[in-house]
Design a protein around this motif. Sequence first.
Motif, PDB file in Angstrom:
ATOM      1  N   TYR A 697       0.863  -0.958   0.191  1.00 14.85           N
ATOM      2  CA  TYR A 697      -0.082   0.099  -0.026  1.00 14.85           C
ATOM      3  C   TYR A 697       0.790   1.330  -0.003  1.00 14.85           C
ATOM      4  N   SER A 701       0.940   4.051  -2.960  1.00 16.10           N
ATOM      5  CA  SER A 701       0.614   5.539  -2.778  1.00 16.10           C
ATOM      6  C   SER A 701       1.882   6.193  -3.406  1.00 16.10           C
ATOM      7  N   GLU A 714      -3.319   2.761  -8.099  1.00 13.15           N
ATOM      8  CA  GLU A 714      -3.675   3.271  -6.800  1.00 13.15           C
ATOM      9  C   GLU A 714      -5.111   3.352  -6.636  1.00 13.15           C
ATOM     10  N   SER A 720      -6.312   4.453  -1.611  1.00 11.96           N
ATOM     11  CA  SER A 720      -7.420   5.308  -2.228  1.00 11.96           C
ATOM     12  C   SER A 720      -8.702   4.344  -2.639  1.00 11.96           C
ATOM     13  N   HIS A 807       0.150   8.434   5.542  1.00 12.25           N
ATOM     14  CA  HIS A 807      -1.175   7.658   5.927  1.00 12.25           C
ATOM     15  C   HIS A 807      -1.307   6.991   7.293  1.00 12.25           C
ATOM     16  N   ALA A 970       5.757   7.908   0.554  1.00 14.49           N
ATOM     17  CA  ALA A 970       4.685   7.503   1.147  1.00 14.49           C
ATOM     18  C   ALA A 970       5.140   6.671   2.630  1.00 14.49           C
TER      19      ALA A 970
END
Length: 994
Positions: A697, A701, A714, A720, A807, A970
Amino acid sequence: MVRSLTSSKLTEVSEGKELEGFVVQEVSEIPEFCLSAYRLLHQPTGAQYLHIQRDDTNNVFSVGFRTTPNNSTGLPHILEHTTLCGSLRYPCRDPFFKMLNRSLATFMNAMTGPDYTIYPFSTQNIQDYKNLMSVYLDAVFNPQLKESDFRQEGWRLEHENLNDPMSPIIIKGVVFNEMKGVFSENQSLFEQNLLNNILPGHTYSFVSGGDPLVIPNLTYEDLKAFHAHYYSPSNSRFYSYGNFPLVDHLKYVNDKYLSNFKNTLPEDGRNTSVPSERRWSAERHKHICCRPDYMSTDLKKHSTIAISVLCSDITDIQETFELQVLSQLLVHGPNSAFYKTLIEPNIGSAFAPATGYEVQTKDSVFTVGLQGVNPKDFDEVVQLYNETLTNVVKEGFDEKHIEGVLHGIELNIKHQSANFGLGLLFGLTSLWNHDGDLVKAMKVEDQVSILRRSLRENPCHLQDKVVKYMKENTHRLVLTMSPDEDYEVKQAKAEQEVLHTKLAALSQQDKEVLFQQALKLRNEQEKTEDTSILPALHVEDLKKEIDLTPLTDVDILSVPIQVCVQPTNGMTYFRGILNTSELSSELKMLVPLFCEIATKMGTQRHTYQELHQLAQLKTGGLTVTNHIADDTMEMNSYEEGILFSSYCLDRNVKDMFTLWTELFNEGSYSDMKRFETLVREAAVQLISGISDMGHHYAMSSAASVVNPASYRKELSSGLSYVGKMKEISQMSDLSHVLAQMGQISQTVFNKNHLRCAINLNPGTEDAVLKEVEMFLGSLSGRAGLPLLKTKDPNYYLKKLPVRGFHHIHSIPVNFAAKSVSTVYYCHSHFSSLRVMARLITSKFLHPQIREKGGAYGSGLSLSPSGVLNFYSYRDPNSAVTFDIFDQANEWVQQNSFTDEDIEEAKLGVFQTVDAPIPPGSKGMNKFLYGIDDLLLQMHRSALMSVTRQDIIEVAEEYLGQNSQSKCGCALLGPKNEVLHLRKKEIWEFVQQDV
């Protein structure tokens, strides 16, 4: 390729014969899998050996031990890590990781189960096989077990800044951080507690991987004693598989290792066997707490419940087989009893991962678990569980449902995978660990025949088992789990208490010793080693030319069809791609959801239950997935579409295409209740997988910033999309979304932009292509361009300035990623970048991020879209990790790597490039990604020719100072204020779990 059984039989081996210190105990042919099984015993030591002779080039070897911990310090797990850190014959640091780049292994790993530890690998090269066998065997029987390796891999007290003796002392260690990551996932915590509480009488009551709060109780002396006790040939089980000579294996194992040992079991009382669990006289209840999951689709329904029953001994082959069939009937698919009573009424969002029949322990366990439950509904779930069993006993099972499950078993027998030998090892390990009959377990057709006979003689045969094992079983556990708002605080406090206890016992002199130990460990980690003692393959050992795959391209009704004739063992494999580039942006966002539900909603002719049953009876399943393929000739260009696929026995080809015809032309998108159930299930599965797949993930990103294909990925499979699915699942009215599913179906389920591929047996071409023609003739639309490209040449300009996404998620570990855009597959730099990525991974990132930083994993990969993706996995030191990512080019420009390092990097790349492909998947590189044999051959040749200067040049061009304007970052994990110090990037903070 798997040929007939007779071509692979070892005619010189017979029962009772002595071979290299081993006595042949059993020789059996297993016709359904085209293999011969040989069970041997090493008489001097008692070591067991299972050899599977099969005409398969992907050969497998494994050595394993029964390891039964009596505490939760993670002893077997930490020992597994530490044994691979150097041995008597190979005394360099981490020979396991170094061999990853000196080999063409198709698989290399080691793994700890609840009561066993195994060390498996697979390779197609005989010299590689011998090399890896020597490293693995020396690792397990003659490990160095250095205290510094124990401290690195297990746990240690160390200053936060190891150069500053005044900085705080904290707990570090690879396994310590790994297990913190494991238990950051609520469902992992639940499954561990389920095992501990349903089998509390012996070794299963402990955490074999290690409880982070208990791991610091483990001592170095404990580690050495555990190895001495368990890692004896007398407690070992050897496994080999494939077409390499058995006698050569036996001679090496005996001459180099076993001949030096004697059978010590009777002398020192080493008894590692696990007793059967003492049965309870009454049901038990247990409740545990977990961290709140704010990503939940319904904040009132955060809890999980499971009802588990203890079943048969794992060594009862027929009983466990029939219980597996029974489990399929009860909990798998929309026609299963518990799906109807627990999932469809929306009591819970989805089955818990623990659901099903588990045969990993001495006593097998059947569980029905439900997640996304409101605690006030716990009693109702138990009541429904009991009522469902009562109803099943009363009404029995639909005959077609039973036949569908048995048909699936037949398909699994016929279906050829690239890793059959490994799959067989993993399937047999637990049974073998408890001395079960391995040959009998492989004779699946016998088990099916016995079950069929039992059903003929007693139509209530399966209901009787429901009564025995589920309805009247008093060894039943009801485990519940609910979030505690203070869980993280309590966990942090508990960890601090462990640390405080450790620190309170330290004198000033002890602290000085810790400081010196840390410096010593760092010096060891930074020391340049002579790895020439390790065996290695060389690029010159590789074949220069690939094995060509004959493909035929035909047009049927103007639709291009790729035909690949292969020995598919009586199976037909069908795939098709529908282009979706002409969909609106809004509908493109929903394509992944459409793929999730397209085959599960039913048709105008059949309900979804009926359709699932037909697919189960006639195929291996109907699958629809999102498809995004990067352009091999141009940057910022890609194909977007839907891939639909299925396979079946040759006798069912007509039925398979009838089902696709019905789905394309008569798909039904009107059942709102069914749609709500599917949306809820899909959202929960996505959300519950974030912690385990965090590095993917994070990379998705980061890559979305620099590349349009990555951005589309994504949106369709990254965080997302997880957020989008959470949003949809929380809608009070899904009618608009359901209508959009119908719009997507009408727009793409035709032959406007379609291409197909068929892999089939020789002699079946005419019959199969006739059914393809019937299918295509039924479709609406007019065949047009099958391959449309989506292009966005100015993508960078839209994404400036450079951004990073943090995130924020309520997990105690981090996943970091940095992505840089480079070139397309056919560019002359692509091969150099691929070798460079492997070189940086093994020689720079691994020692810096795993060995020094304590992360569980790290790496640099090059995606087909030309994006370089740096990543770290379960990382306690992510702020420093980003600095390490940034220093990669500087490390390359220092030119301190050797020619041998480059050679190893190339070998590492060829592990993927030359990976085995089963007959049913031959030609898929061309069909899916446009990489035919010519392009692959050119790429292989380019990889072989990569030079030191090539690596230095591409590193400077794509990782140097000028590249910083074309990168994205990210981080997935808890709040990290240190990111504010990275002034050169603009970070966007996303509260992921709100």
